[in-house]
Enzyme design. Structure first.
Site: not given
Length: 365
Positions: A20, A48, A77-79
């Site tokens: 990921q 981002k 939202k995912d980092k």
């Protein structure tokens, strides 16, 4: 209290590598409605990477000299991904936003709207995922599995991210509820209890998947001995259903992809199973808590143990979703598979990856 996960698909585990990161995992938010192009709120489409949504908003609020709560957003939202999402801010801050520059945060588009964006105001998310070290046979198996998911849908598990770095947030959440762990910070306390709620949902869904596999594998009379929760007549009814996830009398259903909740009644079970097969409706599972609608009758016999009293708001969550698989491409020279698909809001792309690999993913350190 280990994390439990059952699988809908019956293929053997497929070997591939998934990481990921911003190159191999892209998420794009799909707004709930079209923005009007006029109004007092500035709508920004932001790209981002390397930051969680909260971290991005903190950077923007410091730049504008305002409090973070003045921003509106639909979801987190995912980092560890390249993400695109919409945020809103009063247009009086537009000049400061125009001057904003950051290596990993970029304003892609802007427009206007009458209202501030609120939590949950999104249709879903579009994902791009790249899998690596994929051999030709594995690529074929992935393609076949995705086709079945496209045709029949998949279970809507909470993803591994929900349970923290050590996959034990749910254990801490239960300890807080039991009174054996103290946690003064309200936001952390709720995060850990939310993880426990998610664990209960996942455990319930796993039991329902296990039941469906049993129903598909044994006769009604054998199920009386092998499972023993229902009458032979009820098992005959379950076996008559064509879809994988079997519906029980008293299940709480929802129109799909959104709509009102209603019960499966004994006299309309076959009709509701047919509607589920056509993707018009879907069963829901319990997020135990206050003000939640409980299952009834046969469905309650399996739901009850996953519905302890929890003094947070409860909810119902789709148990089964229908991903739109838009693209599958195998690049044999690179041993890579690229997949593009959309999911409804609140669903985890990584759960689809786990359904393919038959392995529970873990948070990267």
């Amino acid at each position: 209290m280990q994390l439990k996960r059952s699988y809908f698909l019956t293929h053997a585990p497929i070997e591939f590598h998934f990481s990921q990161n911003a190159r191999d995992f892209v998420v794009e938010e799909i707004p709930l409605y079209e923005f009007s192009g006029e109004g007092e709120h500035l709508i920004l489409k932001v790209r981002k990477k390397g930051f969680a949504t909260w971290e991005m908003l903190d950077i923007l609020s410091n730049h504008c000299g305002i409090k973070m709560r003045e921003f509106g957003y639909a979801g987190l939202k995912d980092k560890e991904a390249l993400t695109y999402q919409y945020i809103s801010i009063h247009k009086s801050h537009e000049e400061k936003i125009e001057a904003f520059e950051h290596e990993n945060i970029k304003i892609m588009e802007k427009t206007y709207h009458n209202n501030k964006i609120k939590r949950g105001h999104l249709k879903g998310n579009k994902f791009f995922i790249r899998l690596k070290k994929v051999m030709p046979l594995a690529a074929t198996k992935i393609d076949q599995a995705l086709q079945r998911i496209k045709d029949e849908g998949m279970p809507n598990f909470f993803g591994y991210q929900r349970f923290g770095m050590n996959s034990d947030n749910h254990i801490q959440g239960k300890a807080i509820l039991d009174g054996t762990k103290k946690m003064r910070a309200k936001n952390v306390r709720e995060l850990l209890i939310n993880a426990y709620q998610s664990h209960l949902f996942n455990s319930w869904l796993s039991e329902r998947i296990d039941l469906s596999h049993l129903v598909n594998s044994f006769s009604a009379s054998e199920l009386v001995d092998a499972h023993g929760k229902f009458t032979e007549k009820e098992y005959v009814e379950l076996k008559s259903q064509s879809q994988f996830l079997k519906l029980l009398t008293g299940d709480v259903m929802s129109h799909y992809p959104y709509g009102k909740l209603f019960y499966v009644e004994e006299e309309n079970g076959s009709e509701q199973a047919e509607r589920f097969l056509k993707k018009d409706i879907t069963p829901t599972g319990i997020i135990s808590g206050k003000k939640v609608k409980f299952a009834e009758k046969s469905a309650w016999t399996l739901e009850e143990k996953y519905a302890p009293k929890i003094e947070l708001w409860g909810d119902r969550r789709f148990a089964w979703i229908f991903p739109d698989i838009e693209l599958f491409e195998y690049k044999e020279e690179k041993a890579q598979v690229e997949i593009t698909f959309t999911l409804p809001k609140g669903s985890y792309a990584t759960s689809l990856i786990e359904e393919l690999s038959k392995k529970v993913l873990k948070v990267s350190r």
